[in-house]
Design an enzyme around this catalytic site. Sequence first.
Site, PDB file in Angstrom:
ATOM      1  N   LYS A   1     -47.324 -10.501   4.850  1.00 17.94           N
ATOM      2  CA  LYS A   1     -46.467 -10.575   6.041  1.00 17.94           C
ATOM      3  C   LYS A   1     -45.035 -10.936   5.637  1.00 17.94           C
ATOM      4  O   LYS A   1     -44.828 -11.883   4.891  1.00 17.94           O
ATOM      5  CB  LYS A   1     -46.992 -11.636   7.002  1.00 17.94           C
TER       6      LYS A   1
ATOM      7  N   THR B   1     -42.011 -19.782  16.904  1.00 24.30           N
ATOM      8  CA  THR B   1     -42.902 -18.951  16.076  1.00 24.30           C
ATOM      9  C   THR B   1     -44.091 -19.759  15.555  1.00 24.30           C
ATOM     10  O   THR B   1     -44.708 -19.392  14.572  1.00 24.30           O
ATOM     11  CB  THR B   1     -42.131 -18.364  14.874  1.00 24.30           C
TER      12      THR B   1
ATOM     13  N   GLY C   1     -47.637 -20.707  15.014  1.00 22.08           N
ATOM     14  CA  GLY C   1     -48.928 -20.039  15.175  1.00 22.08           C
ATOM     15  C   GLY C   1     -48.880 -18.522  15.108  1.00 22.08           C
ATOM     16  O   GLY C   1     -49.863 -17.859  15.441  1.00 22.08           O
ATOM     17  N   THR C   2     -47.772 -17.961  14.659  1.00 20.61           N
ATOM     18  CA  THR C   2     -47.696 -16.488  14.589  1.00 20.61           C
ATOM     19  C   THR C   2     -48.766 -15.922  13.646  1.00 20.61           C
ATOM     20  O   THR C   2     -49.383 -14.901  13.939  1.00 20.61           O
ATOM     21  CB  THR C   2     -46.308 -16.005  14.102  1.00 20.61           C
ATOM     22  N   GLY C   3     -48.965 -16.604  12.515  1.00 22.39           N
ATOM     23  CA  GLY C   3     -49.927 -16.116  11.522  1.00 22.39           C
ATOM     24  C   GLY C   3     -51.354 -16.179  12.056  1.00 22.39           C
ATOM     25  O   GLY C   3     -52.148 -15.247  11.860  1.00 22.39           O
ATOM     26  N   CYS C   4     -51.682 -17.278  12.746  1.00 21.86           N
ATOM     27  CA  CYS C   4     -53.035 -17.430  13.320  1.00 21.86           C
ATOM     28  C   CYS C   4     -53.279 -16.327  14.342  1.00 21.86           C
ATOM     29  O   CYS C   4     -54.329 -15.670  14.346  1.00 21.86           O
ATOM     30  CB  CYS C   4     -53.175 -18.786  14.020  1.00 21.86           C
TER      31      CYS C   4
HETATM   32  N1  LIG Z   1     -38.859 -13.639  14.288  1.00 20.86           N
HETATM   33  C1  LIG Z   1     -39.787 -12.698  14.267  1.00 20.86           C
HETATM   34  N2  LIG Z   1     -39.629 -11.556  14.983  1.00 20.86           N
HETATM   35  C2  LIG Z   1     -40.577 -10.588  14.968  1.00 20.86           C
HETATM   36  N3  LIG Z   1     -41.722 -10.680  14.255  1.00 20.86           N
HETATM   37  C3  LIG Z   1     -41.938 -11.792  13.520  1.00 20.86           C
HETATM   38  C4  LIG Z   1     -40.988 -12.862  13.472  1.00 20.86           C
HETATM   39  N4  LIG Z   1     -41.489 -13.858  12.672  1.00 20.86           N
HETATM   40  C5  LIG Z   1     -42.677 -13.426  12.236  1.00 20.86           C
HETATM   41  N5  LIG Z   1     -42.967 -12.174  12.718  1.00 20.86           N
HETATM   42  C6  LIG Z   1     -44.201 -11.423  12.504  1.00 20.86           C
HETATM   43  O1  LIG Z   1     -45.283 -12.261  12.895  1.00 20.86           O
HETATM   44  C7  LIG Z   1     -46.427 -12.038  12.070  1.00 20.86           C
HETATM   45  C8  LIG Z   1     -46.824 -13.361  11.412  1.00 20.86           C
HETATM   46  O2  LIG Z   1     -45.993 -13.560  10.285  1.00 20.86           O
HETATM   47  P1  LIG Z   1     -45.494 -14.944   9.704  1.00 20.86           P
HETATM   48  O3  LIG Z   1     -44.945 -14.616   8.355  1.00 20.86           O
HETATM   49  O4  LIG Z   1     -44.590 -15.607  10.688  1.00 20.86           O
HETATM   50  O5  LIG Z   1     -46.831 -15.756   9.643  1.00 20.86           O
HETATM   51  P2  LIG Z   1     -47.078 -17.254   9.230  1.00 20.86           P
HETATM   52  O6  LIG Z   1     -45.904 -17.781   8.471  1.00 20.86           O
HETATM   53  O7  LIG Z   1     -48.397 -17.254   8.547  1.00 20.86           O
HETATM   54  O8  LIG Z   1     -47.177 -18.019  10.626  1.00 20.86           O
HETATM   55  P3  LIG Z   1     -47.722 -19.536  10.920  1.00 20.86           P
HETATM   56  O9  LIG Z   1     -47.806 -20.256   9.624  1.00 20.86           O
HETATM   57  O10 LIG Z   1     -46.784 -20.144  11.906  1.00 20.86           O
HETATM   58  O11 LIG Z   1     -49.067 -19.348  11.570  1.00 20.86           O
HETATM   59  C9  LIG Z   1     -46.019 -10.945  11.090  1.00 20.86           C
HETATM   60  O12 LIG Z   1     -46.391  -9.687  11.623  1.00 20.86           O
HETATM   61  C10 LIG Z   1     -44.496 -11.074  11.037  1.00 20.86           C
HETATM   62  O13 LIG Z   1     -43.857  -9.906  10.603  1.00 20.86           O
HETATM   63  C1  LIG Z   2     -54.754 -26.185  12.923  1.00 22.34           C
HETATM   64  C2  LIG Z   2     -53.682 -25.309  12.378  1.00 22.34           C
HETATM   65  N1  LIG Z   2     -54.035 -24.170  11.733  1.00 22.34           N
HETATM   66  C3  LIG Z   2     -53.075 -23.362  11.228  1.00 22.34           C
HETATM   67  C4  LIG Z   2     -51.732 -23.681  11.353  1.00 22.34           C
HETATM   68  C5  LIG Z   2     -50.670 -22.769  10.744  1.00 22.34           C
HETATM   69  O1  LIG Z   2     -49.820 -22.270  11.681  1.00 22.34           O
HETATM   70  C6  LIG Z   2     -51.406 -24.874  12.052  1.00 22.34           C
HETATM   71  N2  LIG Z   2     -50.107 -25.259  12.234  1.00 22.34           N
HETATM   72  N3  LIG Z   2     -52.401 -25.671  12.537  1.00 22.34           N
END
Ligand SMILES: Nc1ncnc2c1ncn2[C@@H]1O[C@H](COP(=O)(O)OP(=O)(O)OP(=O)(O)O)[C@@H](O)[C@H]1O
Ligand SMILES: Cc1ncc(CO)c(N)n1
Length: 268
Positions: A175, A206, A208-211
């Site tokens: 990502k 942003t 929880g975007t990854g979750c």
């Molecule tokens: N500002 C943004 N605008 C549009 N898309 C975004 C933005 N930030 C992240 N994304 C998208 O969101 C999704 C999750 O990516 P991200 O790299 O933020 O995950 P993450 O760091 O694991 O998140 P978290 O740790 O908060 O759960 C990907 O598809 C990424 O491209």
């Molecule tokens: C419980 C939990 N899982 C995953 C993440 C990563 O976004 C968070 N902040 N908290």
Amino acid sequence: MTVSRALTIAGSDSGGGAGIQADLKTFTVLGVYGMSALTAITAQNTLGVHGIYNLPLEAIEQQIDAVATDIGVDAVKTGMLSQAPIIERVAERIKANNIPNLVVDPVMVAKGGARLLEQDSQQALIRHLLPLATVITPNLPEAEVLTGRTITTVEEMKEAARHIHSFGTRYVVVKGGHLDGDALDILFDGETFAEFVAPRHETKHTHGTGCTFSAAITSELAKGASVHDAVTTAKHFITCAIQDTLGLGQGHGPTNHWAYGKRQHQLI
Ligand SMILES: Nc1ncnc2c1ncn2[C@@H]1O[C@H](COP(=O)(O)OP(=O)(O)OP(=O)(O)O)[C@@H](O)[C@H]1O
Ligand SMILES: Cc1ncc(CO)c(N)n1
């Protein structure tokens, strides 16, 4: 009526934006029956992580076995697994219950900087969980830890995807949320690359975007979609959730899990 069933094995985020809560909201909006096996309880809000309480291995195992042996699981995702023994036990129970379609979100650090995976546990993830995985979805810092290399360009994201694929997972999504410019993600199937792009939305909300993204992939796999189609839907889902902000909290607020559903209704 037959319903698709998804299980999340992850930590609880009291703030509701990440972890189990984000996963269950995503499953519901995508029309999948959601189940959970908690690995840890975090006291957390948009400003940071205030406490982490890991659950006993037996409690984690019993939750997985309880749902797998009765209700059944079409796809499973893992999120926060903070210690090597938890990773090992979760991998063992996924294998023992023959749970298909494993999505591994290799959660390591929360947005505010708190460590959610202890430093010496990364090898356990590679050794025990990745060989079982259908897809792994590292963000850039996680891909850097898994490969031991710095990643600053799309070419380096692709090299990282190749490297991580060699650990035994069938697909890798790197990502690009942490790079500048468009939000570009790379999917690698061991042979070819696909790119998923959305305009970057300037926002601090942003959390929880990854979750949410990995839960959306899991939902679609549970319904029988291909990995490519699942990532396409997940990208659309997370883009809507980031754009249609709720503006909650004083720090990194949660994304809007309803936004995708709302947009689908407007299209009908
Ligand atoms: N500002 C943004 N605008 C549009 N898309 C975004 C933005 N930030 C992240 N994304 C998208 O969101 C999704 C999750 O990516 P991200 O790299 O933020 O995950 P993450 O760091 O694991 O998140 P978290 O740790 O908060 O759960 C990907 O598809 C990424 O491209
Ligand atoms: C419980 C939990 N899982 C995953 C993440 C990563 O976004 C968070 N902040 N908290």
